[in-house]
Design an enzyme around this catalytic site. Structure first.
Site, PDB file in Angstrom:
ATOM      1  N   TYR A  56       0.830  -1.209   0.000  1.00 49.56           N
ATOM      2  CA  TYR A  56       0.000   0.000   0.000  1.00 49.56           C
ATOM      3  C   TYR A  56       0.865   1.259   0.000  1.00 49.56           C
ATOM      4  O   TYR A  56       0.632   2.197  -0.775  1.00 49.56           O
ATOM      5  CB  TYR A  56      -0.900  -0.029   1.234  1.00 49.56           C
ATOM      6  CG  TYR A  56      -1.842   1.129   1.379  1.00 49.56           C
ATOM      7  CD1 TYR A  56      -2.997   1.220   0.604  1.00 49.56           C
ATOM      8  CD2 TYR A  56      -1.601   2.126   2.325  1.00 49.56           C
ATOM      9  CE1 TYR A  56      -3.883   2.273   0.770  1.00 49.56           C
ATOM     10  CE2 TYR A  56      -2.481   3.180   2.494  1.00 49.56           C
ATOM     11  CZ  TYR A  56      -3.629   3.240   1.709  1.00 49.56           C
ATOM     12  OH  TYR A  56      -4.499   4.294   1.876  1.00 49.56           O
ATOM     13  N   LYS A  79       1.030   4.019  -2.976  1.00 48.93           N
ATOM     14  CA  LYS A  79       0.692   5.415  -2.727  1.00 48.93           C
ATOM     15  C   LYS A  79       1.863   6.341  -3.060  1.00 48.93           C
ATOM     16  O   LYS A  79       1.669   7.475  -3.507  1.00 48.93           O
ATOM     17  CB  LYS A  79       0.260   5.601  -1.272  1.00 48.93           C
ATOM     18  CG  LYS A  79      -1.078   4.943  -0.954  1.00 48.93           C
ATOM     19  CD  LYS A  79      -2.187   5.394  -1.881  1.00 48.93           C
ATOM     20  CE  LYS A  79      -3.559   4.911  -1.448  1.00 48.93           C
ATOM     21  NZ  LYS A  79      -4.627   5.326  -2.385  1.00 48.93           N
TER      22      LYS A  79
END
Length: 315
Positions: free
Chosen positions: A174, A178
């Site tokens: 993640y 990002k």
């Protein structure tokens, strides 16, 4: 008096729930016609059967409030379905002006335990999903600008995270996705500026299905006291509406952190220290003499935690 987004058309991905939902509602409130995209899987890890219900319910909510909306239930991480999403906005509303990328999933695990599938799935939905929609929207705007010989109106708002800024031990997939979204955003901002298009990224902090574990211990206001939860997604939506508007024409390639009535503009990384070799190139001993004292005494787990520098960390 006209609304800020009156006459414009927008796409919001992952808009069936949470942040995407309130962003779609806000864009519609500001006057935009909205394509509400959501693949509709029940699990926040991307599991479960796809469902049209979340996207259709939000589109219906916008229409019930007097706005204009249509639902799209495709998977933005699929290149062809992302193309169809952009084409739907143009076919339905005659134009596309705003793209808000919000769709995402979680498959949390420490890096030493994470499987290849868990890595690939999160990178696919977040990073590839952002790329796919951006690619087709950018091609559309570039084509329009070339056809008219003049800049067009285009706004891209991408969703990054403080997991990229400050690190997140149990989310290597993640955090990487990002961080990649920020790189995609700044590259896109430079590539499309001459066509009249801006691209910016936000790091929102909000209590949603995606973050229910992270914010479990943070209290919500008592029912009936009239206060809005500091972590309510509704704190994020106004910034998205602003970045989508004509007022934000000079905001491009920026990263903004937003939550609880606060917006922080994040600077690009700056050099904290600089060392020069006394010869043509460094030797091991010279680097040891310069860098080891520089880092001495710091905790071994310390990172360049930009969120802490900004004073944005809870507690």
């Amino acid at each position: 008096m006209s609304l800020p987004l009156e006459g414009l058309a927008a796409i919001v991905t992952g808009a069936g729930r949470g942040l995407g939902r309130v962003e779609a509602l806000e864009l519609a409130r500001l006057g935009a016609a909205v394509v509400v995209n959501d693949y509709g899987q029940s699990g926040r890890d991307g599991s479960g059967e796809a469902s049209a219900t979340p996207a259709e319910e939000v589109a219906a909510e916008i229409r019930a409030a007097g706005g204009t909306a249509t639902a799209h239930t495709g998977d933005v991480a699929d290149h062809q379905q992302a193309r169809e999403l952009v084409e739907l906005a143009i076919a339905e509303f005659g134009r596309l002006d705003v793209l808000v990328n919000n769709a995402g999933i979680l498959r949390d695990r420490m890096v030493f335990s994470m499987t290849e599938g868990e890595w690939d799935a999160v990178i696919r939905v977040h990073l590839k999903g952002h790329f796919n929609t951006t690619h087709f929207a950018a091609a559309h705007w570039r084509g329009r600008a070339k056809a008219t010989g003049a800049p067009v109106y285009g706004r891209i708002v991408n969703t990054s995270s403080e997991a990229f800024l400050a690190g997140s031990a149990g989310q290597p997939n993640y955090a990487a996705a990002k961080g990649g979204i920020v790189g995609l955003t700044t590259s896109t901002a430079l590539a499309l500026a001459k066509y009249g298009v801006t691209a910016n990224a936000i790091c929102p902090r909000a209590r949603t299905r995606m973050t229910e574990d992270v914010f479990r211990d943070f209290e919500q206001p008592e029912n009936g006291d009239g206060g809005l939860d500091p972590l309510a997604p509704e704190h994020v939506a106004p910034l998205v509406g602003y970045l989508a508007s004509p007022a934000a024409a000079h905001v491009n390639g920026q990263l903004l952190v937003v939550h609880g009535g606060m917006v922080a503009v994040v600077e690009r990384p700056r050099v904290a220290a600089k060392f020069d070799s006394k010869q043509d190139t460094f030797t091991y001993d010279e680097l040891d003499a310069l860098l080891t004292p520089h880092y001495a005494g710091r905790p071994t787990g310390e990172t360049f935690a930009a969120a802490e520098v900004l004073g944005l960390k809870h507690g």
